[in-house]
Scaffold this motif. Structure first.
Motif, PDB file in Angstrom:
ATOM      1  N   HIS A  38      30.397  67.118  10.836  1.00 20.47           N
ATOM      2  CA  HIS A  38      30.580  67.137  12.299  1.00 20.47           C
ATOM      3  C   HIS A  38      29.833  65.987  12.949  1.00 20.47           C
ATOM      4  O   HIS A  38      30.360  65.293  13.811  1.00 20.47           O
TER       5      HIS A  38
ATOM      6  N   GLU B  14      21.585  77.709   5.858  1.00 18.29           N
ATOM      7  CA  GLU B  14      23.050  77.734   6.010  1.00 18.29           C
ATOM      8  C   GLU B  14      23.477  78.678   7.139  1.00 18.29           C
ATOM      9  O   GLU B  14      24.121  79.701   6.898  1.00 18.29           O
TER      10      GLU B  14
ATOM     11  N   ALA C 208      27.668  75.487   5.318  1.00 14.06           N
ATOM     12  CA  ALA C 208      27.465  75.252   6.749  1.00 14.06           C
ATOM     13  C   ALA C 208      26.718  73.940   6.972  1.00 14.06           C
ATOM     14  O   ALA C 208      26.986  73.207   7.934  1.00 14.06           O
ATOM     15  N   LEU C 209      25.804  73.635   6.070  1.00 15.79           N
ATOM     16  CA  LEU C 209      25.023  72.392   6.210  1.00 15.79           C
ATOM     17  C   LEU C 209      25.910  71.162   6.045  1.00 15.79           C
ATOM     18  O   LEU C 209      25.804  70.192   6.802  1.00 15.79           O
TER      19      LEU C 209
ATOM     20  N   ASP D 116      24.084  72.044  13.802  1.00 11.95           N
ATOM     21  CA  ASP D 116      24.406  70.632  14.074  1.00 11.95           C
ATOM     22  C   ASP D 116      23.250  69.957  14.805  1.00 11.95           C
ATOM     23  O   ASP D 116      22.899  68.815  14.531  1.00 11.95           O
TER      24      ASP D 116
ATOM     25  N   TYR E 190      18.518  63.684  11.352  1.00 15.05           N
ATOM     26  CA  TYR E 190      19.152  62.357  11.234  1.00 15.05           C
ATOM     27  C   TYR E 190      18.451  61.355  12.151  1.00 15.05           C
ATOM     28  O   TYR E 190      18.236  60.197  11.782  1.00 15.05           O
TER      29      TYR E 190
ATOM     30  N   LEU F  74      20.279  69.517  12.343  1.00 12.81           N
ATOM     31  CA  LEU F  74      20.557  68.413  11.419  1.00 12.81           C
ATOM     32  C   LEU F  74      20.542  67.069  12.163  1.00 12.81           C
ATOM     33  O   LEU F  74      20.051  66.065  11.643  1.00 12.81           O
TER      34      LEU F  74
ATOM     35  N   ARG G  75      29.085  71.104   6.532  1.00  8.67           N
ATOM     36  CA  ARG G  75      29.982  71.063   7.696  1.00  8.67           C
ATOM     37  C   ARG G  75      29.271  70.427   8.896  1.00  8.67           C
ATOM     38  O   ARG G  75      29.848  69.616   9.621  1.00  8.67           O
ATOM     39  N   ALA G  76      28.011  70.791   9.086  1.00  3.74           N
ATOM     40  CA  ALA G  76      27.252  70.206  10.199  1.00  3.74           C
ATOM     41  C   ALA G  76      27.119  68.695  10.014  1.00  3.74           C
ATOM     42  O   ALA G  76      27.256  67.922  10.973  1.00  3.74           O
ATOM     43  N   ALA G  77      26.864  68.281   8.767  1.00  8.28           N
ATOM     44  CA  ALA G  77      26.732  66.839   8.485  1.00  8.28           C
ATOM     45  C   ALA G  77      28.043  66.114   8.783  1.00  8.28           C
ATOM     46  O   ALA G  77      28.050  65.043   9.404  1.00  8.28           O
TER      47      ALA G  77
END
Lengths: 208, 116
Positions: free
Chosen positions: B87, A33, B80-81, A40, A47, A43, B83-85
């Protein structure tokens, strides 16, 4: 925005990318976190790896489907070729004609013989005309196969006639032991049919 | 159920849908969500509260991305995770007014200010 990135996170990203580049898409960036834009990116890479796995699965499924279709087509083609290579024609009640085309090896001779014998038995054929017009050369393996076919026809009580032997093929037949055939040879299929019909009393006999 | 829906009214009297999101979201959940917002909840303001640990499957993400959303949408999350997803999912989404908050009253005030 200033961004402080630890070496461990950069190493984690690079290790994931290098592993993925080697084709292992099951690898993932370990996520924590972190309140920063690099999360981003981390992640986003995960993805992307999800997507690569899905595309690979789809490709494998399509490949399997194509292989199945190819096998199915090959089987259909084999069946078609087999059907076309043994066109047994009933030219008269009890009289079968089989035009032979191309090279006849043991395997093909076995298929032709099986098909022909089945038709002879089913139609109680008394005569079989083997037309060799389409056979341009007799291979070493062809002659024994042809001999076996003719003997098998005789065993079912049918008389065999050969037609359409080409001038260049006749010496090959003799050289390969065709003298032992003891079958009547005629120039054309129509000659053989006329002879058979005369035998059956359906026509004045033109040959003796 | 990863999605729980409530039909509410903002302090300024504007109707909105509050969606509580948690757990693992698969394609079926995403389809149900899209069907609601392209049907009964069409053009309705949305406030989604997404819990920490919420995960979207690849197929669910794709399906949600394909949704044509035009009404204002506020997401509240402390993760935060998540939120990143969000985004990543909203980065390529065309149209729609979208913002992520950490505080629900702040998100609701923003939603109330938006023209539907």
């Amino acid at each position: 925005m200033s961004l402080t990135i630890t070496e461990a996170r950069i190493n984690g990203l690079l290790n994931t990318l290098v592993t993925a580049a080697s084709g292992d898409y099951d690898v993932r960036v370990a996520l924590e976190e972190h309140e920063d834009p690099l999360l981003d990116v981390e992640l986003g890479i995960n993805y992307l790896l999800d997507e690569l796995i899905e595309r690979r699965t789809q490709n494998e499924a399509q490949e399997e489907e194509l292989l199945t279709r190819a096998r199915q087509l090959a089987r259909q083609q084999d069946e078609l070729v087999q059907a076309l290579s043994t066109p047994v024609i009933a030219v008269w009640p009890g009289v079968l004609a089989l035009p032979l085309v191309g090279r006849i090896d043991d395997a093909r001779a076995a298929v032709i013989t099986a098909t022909l014998l089945e038709r002879i038995a089913a139609e109680r054929a008394s005569h079989v005309i083997l037309d060799l017009t389409g056979v341009a050369a007799i291979a070493d393996a062809t002659m024994p196969a042809l001999l076996r076919m003719i003997r098998a026809i005789g065993l079912l009580g049918a008389r065999c006639l050969l037609t359409g032997i080409r001038a260049e093929v006749a010496p090959q037949i003799v050289a390969l032991g065709g003298n032992d055939l003891h079958v009547r040879a005629l120039a054309r299929l129509s000659d053989a049919l006329a002879l058979v019909l005369a035998d059956k009393g359906a026509l004045d006999q033109p040959h003796r | 159920m990863p999605f729980r829906y409530e039909e509410l009214v903002t302090p300024m009297g504007r109707p909105y849908v509050r969606v509580h999101v948690s757990g693992d979201i698969d394609l079926r959940d995403a389809e149900e969500y899209v069907a609601r917002f392209e049907g009964a909840y069409q053009r309705r303001r949305v406030l989604s509260v997404v819990a920490s640990g919420t995960e979207y499957s690849a197929k669910a993400r794709k399906h949600l991305l394909a949704m044509r959303e035009s009404s204002p949408h506020a997401t509240v999350t402390t993760s935060a995770l998540v939120r990143a997803a969000i985004h990543l999912m909203t980065r390529s989404a065309a149209g729609g007014t979208y913002r992520v908050f950490t505080d629900e009253p702040e998100a609701l005030a923003w939603l109330d200010d938006q023209e539907a």
